[in-house]
Scaffold this motif. Sequence first.
Motif, PDB file in Angstrom:
ATOM      1  N   SER A  93       0.807  -1.224   0.000  1.00 52.35           N
ATOM      2  CA  SER A  93       0.000   0.000   0.000  1.00 52.35           C
ATOM      3  C   SER A  93       0.836   1.269   0.000  1.00 52.35           C
ATOM      4  O   SER A  93       0.333   2.353  -0.305  1.00 52.35           O
ATOM      5  N   GLN A  94       2.120   1.147   0.353  1.00 55.90           N
ATOM      6  CA  GLN A  94       2.992   2.320   0.346  1.00 55.90           C
ATOM      7  C   GLN A  94       3.234   2.846  -1.064  1.00 55.90           C
ATOM      8  O   GLN A  94       3.702   3.967  -1.239  1.00 55.90           O
ATOM      9  N   SER A  95       2.940   2.019  -2.063  1.00 54.46           N
ATOM     10  CA  SER A  95       3.066   2.461  -3.447  1.00 54.46           C
ATOM     11  C   SER A  95       1.671   2.738  -4.017  1.00 54.46           C
ATOM     12  O   SER A  95       0.782   1.883  -3.972  1.00 54.46           O
ATOM     13  N   SER A  96       1.499   3.944  -4.551  1.00 55.86           N
ATOM     14  CA  SER A  96       0.197   4.290  -5.138  1.00 55.86           C
ATOM     15  C   SER A  96      -0.110   3.397  -6.338  1.00 55.86           C
ATOM     16  O   SER A  96      -1.288   3.188  -6.682  1.00 55.86           O
ATOM     17  N   ALA A  97       0.938   2.847  -6.962  1.00 57.52           N
ATOM     18  CA  ALA A  97       0.740   1.980  -8.132  1.00 57.52           C
ATOM     19  C   ALA A  97      -0.044   0.718  -7.764  1.00 57.52           C
ATOM     20  O   ALA A  97      -0.716   0.132  -8.619  1.00 57.52           O
ATOM     21  N   PHE A  98       0.021   0.315  -6.486  1.00 57.15           N
ATOM     22  CA  PHE A  98      -0.710  -0.874  -6.036  1.00 57.15           C
ATOM     23  C   PHE A  98      -2.208  -0.675  -6.262  1.00 57.15           C
ATOM     24  O   PHE A  98      -2.917  -1.614  -6.664  1.00 57.15           O
ATOM     25  N   PHE A  99      -2.697   0.535  -6.032  1.00 56.11           N
ATOM     26  CA  PHE A  99      -4.128   0.806  -6.176  1.00 56.11           C
ATOM     27  C   PHE A  99      -4.487   1.175  -7.613  1.00 56.11           C
ATOM     28  O   PHE A  99      -5.656   1.143  -7.992  1.00 56.11           O
ATOM     29  N   ASP A 100      -3.480   1.487  -8.412  1.00 59.99           N
ATOM     30  CA  ASP A 100      -3.727   1.813  -9.815  1.00 59.99           C
ATOM     31  C   ASP A 100      -3.851   0.574 -10.690  1.00 59.99           C
ATOM     32  O   ASP A 100      -4.423   0.632 -11.784  1.00 59.99           O
ATOM     33  N   ARG A 101      -3.281  -0.544 -10.226  1.00 58.48           N
ATOM     34  CA  ARG A 101      -3.328  -1.776 -11.019  1.00 58.48           C
ATOM     35  C   ARG A 101      -4.671  -2.480 -10.832  1.00 58.48           C
ATOM     36  O   ARG A 101      -5.220  -2.521  -9.712  1.00 58.48           O
ATOM     37  N   THR A 102      -5.198  -3.043 -11.886  1.00 59.95           N
ATOM     38  CA  THR A 102      -6.448  -3.808 -11.818  1.00 59.95           C
ATOM     39  C   THR A 102      -6.164  -5.167 -11.173  1.00 59.95           C
ATOM     40  O   THR A 102      -5.017  -5.627 -11.151  1.00 59.95           O
ATOM     41  N   PRO A 103      -7.209  -5.842 -10.638  1.00 62.24           N
ATOM     42  CA  PRO A 103      -6.999  -7.186 -10.087  1.00 62.24           C
ATOM     43  C   PRO A 103      -6.344  -8.133 -11.098  1.00 62.24           C
ATOM     44  O   PRO A 103      -5.505  -8.964 -10.723  1.00 62.24           O
ATOM     45  N   LYS A 104      -6.708  -7.987 -12.372  1.00 61.63           N
ATOM     46  CA  LYS A 104      -6.109  -8.837 -13.394  1.00 61.63           C
ATOM     47  C   LYS A 104      -4.609  -8.568 -13.512  1.00 61.63           C
ATOM     48  O   LYS A 104      -3.799  -9.501 -13.599  1.00 61.63           O
ATOM     49  N   GLU A 105      -4.225  -7.284 -13.493  1.00 61.98           N
ATOM     50  CA  GLU A 105      -2.805  -6.920 -13.602  1.00 61.98           C
ATOM     51  C   GLU A 105      -2.023  -7.402 -12.383  1.00 61.98           C
ATOM     52  O   GLU A 105      -0.897  -7.907 -12.515  1.00 61.98           O
ATOM     53  N   LEU A 106      -2.617  -7.289 -11.198  1.00 61.17           N
ATOM     54  CA  LEU A 106      -1.955  -7.782  -9.989  1.00 61.17           C
ATOM     55  C   LEU A 106      -1.787  -9.293 -10.051  1.00 61.17           C
ATOM     56  O   LEU A 106      -0.759  -9.835  -9.627  1.00 61.17           O
ATOM     57  N   GLY A 107      -2.785  -9.956 -10.592  1.00 65.11           N
ATOM     58  CA  GLY A 107      -2.701 -11.402 -10.743  1.00 65.11           C
ATOM     59  C   GLY A 107      -1.597 -11.802 -11.700  1.00 65.11           C
ATOM     60  O   GLY A 107      -0.887 -12.804 -11.476  1.00 65.11           O
ATOM     61  N   GLU A 108      -1.413 -11.037 -12.765  1.00 60.85           N
ATOM     62  CA  GLU A 108      -0.355 -11.329 -13.743  1.00 60.85           C
ATOM     63  C   GLU A 108       1.027 -11.129 -13.124  1.00 60.85           C
ATOM     64  O   GLU A 108       1.955 -11.913 -13.370  1.00 60.85           O
ATOM     65  N   ILE A 109       1.152 -10.089 -12.294  1.00 58.96           N
ATOM     66  CA  ILE A 109       2.427  -9.844 -11.605  1.00 58.96           C
ATOM     67  C   ILE A 109       2.715 -10.983 -10.632  1.00 58.96           C
ATOM     68  O   ILE A 109       3.832 -11.502 -10.568  1.00 58.96           O
ATOM     69  N   ALA A 110       1.710 -11.375  -9.872  1.00 60.39           N
ATOM     70  CA  ALA A 110       1.884 -12.486  -8.920  1.00 60.39           C
ATOM     71  C   ALA A 110       2.289 -13.755  -9.645  1.00 60.39           C
ATOM     72  O   ALA A 110       3.191 -14.483  -9.205  1.00 60.39           O
ATOM     73  N   SER A 111       1.640 -14.022 -10.765  1.00 62.16           N
ATOM     74  CA  SER A 111       1.953 -15.224 -11.545  1.00 62.16           C
ATOM     75  C   SER A 111       3.390 -15.189 -12.062  1.00 62.16           C
ATOM     76  O   SER A 111       4.104 -16.191 -12.021  1.00 62.16           O
TER      77      SER A 111
END
Length: 515
Positions: A93-111
């Motif tokens: 949460s310290q990065s504003s980019a965390f809230f800018d990414r969609t759930p799909k994009e976060l999932g792709e990063i995690a993968s």
Amino acid sequence: MLQVKKLTIIHRGDNRELLRDFSAVLGDKDRAALIGEEGNGKSTLLKLLYNEALVEDYVEYTGEIIRNKERIGYLAQELSAEQKELSVYEFCSQSSAFFDRTPKELGEIASKLGLNADFFYRECHVGQLSGGEKVKLQLARILMERPTMLFLDEPSNDMDIEALQWLEEFILTADVPVLYISHDELLLERTANKIIHIEQLKRKTESRWSVAAMGYKDYVEKRRSSFARQEQAARKERSEYAKQQERLRRIEQKVEFQQNTISRQNPHGGRLLKKKMHAVKSMEHRFGREYAQMTEFPETEEAIYIRFGEKFAMPKGKRVLDFETKELTVSGNFLSKGIHLTVTGPERVCIIGRNGAGKTTLLREIAGKLSGRSDIRMFYMPQNYEEAMEFEKTPVEFLCESGDKEEEGRIRTYLGSMKYTADEMEHAIAELSGGQKAKLLLLKISISGCNVLILDEPTRNFSPLSGPVIREMLKNYSGTIISVSHDRKYIDEVATVVYELTSDGMRRIESYEQS
């Protein structure tokens, strides 16, 4: 593209020149490894190239750093104490980019990082994560910000073997340039396509750098061959010079004898001899000028050398350890069960396993069991060096036992042979690099004459150039070693017995192969 032009860096603390007129380019598809011995300023250079503010308190620099609007993602060598106290979610949460990414994009990063999709929302403290998970978490937050370039400061340090394999693949498949520092030789051999090497010569009074567009193994071999040819040429030229000097000396002696014995009634002969002597002196001057232009012997920053003598020997077959525990726990948390480990002299045991398996906890318990023994002399090198040394002391104070002048002089000589400068001998240990602290512990072992070594990641802070020397030294150690390591070359070259620690106990690996 990142461009560096004529960068000179001076360390304010001891007015030491870390780099002079350094120039380099980091372009597309570069996987550039930044290498050099311990304490040479690799991390300082990486920080400076990322953000001058990170080093402005302790260095001065001149030159140009042209970032060309690159968005650089920087992975620090260590998380701060405050960051370790955050939950995983708070850290993201310290990065504003965390809230800018969609759930799909976060999932792709995690993968991409081999993480579960819900990893970023975990409430556990960052400090409780394994070494590999900490690196992946930091990389995830960096990737959320869509960097165009990655700077990684020793990402391999606390990774287990499985995580190291993942890191290799991550660097190889990165779609942006990567500049990184690592002590893992195998990772360097498998991933780097450019080498940036910084050195400190002549007892750290002179800096040198080189940039080579080639792999690590090729760079080391080319450097070795080049130095061998240079040394051979230098020796040949000096041998020829010595022969020339001997011939001239004989001619000069002969002419002097003739001058001293020639009759005064032969002035013509005297004039000829005088001319001949003048010609000999002219040749001496000419050869002297040629000597000044001869090929120099290669100037290298040699790795450290420590030798263990017979005082470290352990009788073959002597029972050093018979350790057994029904359950291994830390802070009430279960780690493993049914562990039984027997070690005899002079075995070199290495324990491997995933991060969080309990290897360090097990090693601490083994060290505690052996500490009271009167028939052995044990030394414990923990992963956290602060457990074994008082950081406010200087290296001289740490190594001196009696404190008398004779011992202090001997200790300073030892430290000098380990490439500590006079200033560094007076610094608090806390100010030294991880590799310099590790050198102190090895020197302590050498002085103490211990015949049982308990080593937790003994090679983790040594440069890849020092690695072969450290491994050879431990391979030739005649005492017993019980160690934990993720260093695949250490496991392969030093260990005579390898065990894997799992939640179900220990199993002996009969044939370990580098993975």
